[in-house]
Design a protein around this motif. Structure first.
Motif, PDB file in Angstrom:
ATOM      1  N   VAL A   6      -1.867   2.187  16.352  1.00 33.12           N
ATOM      2  CA  VAL A   6      -3.409   2.467  15.613  1.00 33.12           C
ATOM      3  C   VAL A   6      -4.180   3.155  16.316  1.00 33.12           C
TER       4      VAL A   6
ATOM      5  N   ILE B 248       2.966  -3.484   7.080  1.00 36.65           N
ATOM      6  CA  ILE B 248       1.985  -2.223   6.801  1.00 36.65           C
ATOM      7  C   ILE B 248       2.683  -0.996   7.680  1.00 36.65           C
ATOM      8  N   PHE B 249       3.553  -1.140   8.552  1.00 35.90           N
ATOM      9  CA  PHE B 249       4.176   0.064   9.102  1.00 35.90           C
ATOM     10  C   PHE B 249       5.620   0.210   8.571  1.00 35.90           C
TER      11      PHE B 249
ATOM     12  N   GLN C  91      -2.662   9.134   7.396  1.00 40.97           N
ATOM     13  CA  GLN C  91      -1.767   7.925   7.803  1.00 40.97           C
ATOM     14  C   GLN C  91      -2.426   6.626   8.107  1.00 40.97           C
ATOM     15  N   LEU C  92      -3.821   6.941   8.420  1.00 49.45           N
ATOM     16  CA  LEU C  92      -4.662   5.773   8.679  1.00 49.45           C
ATOM     17  C   LEU C  92      -4.975   5.266   7.275  1.00 49.45           C
TER      18      LEU C  92
ATOM     19  N   LEU D  47      -9.573  -0.364  10.128  1.00 53.05           N
ATOM     20  CA  LEU D  47      -8.169  -0.918   9.916  1.00 53.05           C
ATOM     21  C   LEU D  47      -8.090  -1.827  10.808  1.00 53.05           C
TER      22      LEU D  47
ATOM     23  N   ARG E  91      -3.356   5.206   4.643  1.00 53.45           N
ATOM     24  CA  ARG E  91      -2.134   4.565   3.840  1.00 53.45           C
ATOM     25  C   ARG E  91      -1.896   3.276   4.636  1.00 53.45           C
ATOM     26  N   TRP E  92      -2.099   3.210   5.953  1.00 52.45           N
ATOM     27  CA  TRP E  92      -2.220   1.918   6.823  1.00 52.45           C
ATOM     28  C   TRP E  92      -3.128   0.741   6.152  1.00 52.45           C
TER      29      TRP E  92
ATOM     30  N   CYS F  78      -3.489   6.654  16.930  1.00 52.29           N
ATOM     31  CA  CYS F  78      -3.160   7.747  15.560  1.00 52.29           C
ATOM     32  C   CYS F  78      -4.372   8.373  15.264  1.00 52.29           C
TER      33      CYS F  78
ATOM     34  N   ARG G  63      -2.298  -0.406   2.611  1.00 49.67           N
ATOM     35  CA  ARG G  63      -1.063  -1.322   2.864  1.00 49.67           C
ATOM     36  C   ARG G  63      -1.627  -2.686   3.486  1.00 49.67           C
ATOM     37  N   ALA G  64      -2.632  -2.564   4.224  1.00 50.62           N
ATOM     38  CA  ALA G  64      -3.090  -3.801   5.034  1.00 50.62           C
ATOM     39  C   ALA G  64      -4.028  -4.891   3.895  1.00 50.62           C
TER      40      ALA G  64
END
Length: 75
Positions: A48, A73-74, A56-57, A29, A59-60, A51, A63-64
């Motif tokens: 980040v 992203i958040f 969750q990572l 990420l 998902r981020w 985590c 989004r990134a």
């Protein structure tokens, strides 16, 4: 020795394997954000890096890929 189909059984192995996987996602990420030239403030980097939830990572990371800013992203 191939371990692709090996089923880890000890709690120690399962925990450390999951932690290693999450650490790889964190690195991925942060690398993605750097490659996209998105500014990563210290508080976001800490969030980040702290985590350990692989889902969750992931998902981020998804989004990134298309985010215009780190804040996207958040949210």
């Amino acid at each position: 020795m191939k371990l692709d189909n090996y089923e880890w059984q000890s709690e120690f192995a399962l925990t450390h394997r999951a932690e290693g996987f999450a650490e790889g996602l964190v690195k991925g990420l942060l690398l993605l954000l750097k490659a996209r030239e998105l500014d990563v403030p210290a508080d976001v980097r800490g969030r980040v890096e702290g985590c350990t939830d692989s889902e969750q990572l992931e998902r981020w990371i998804r989004r990134a890929v298309n985010a215009d800013s780190v804040e996207d992203i958040f949210t």
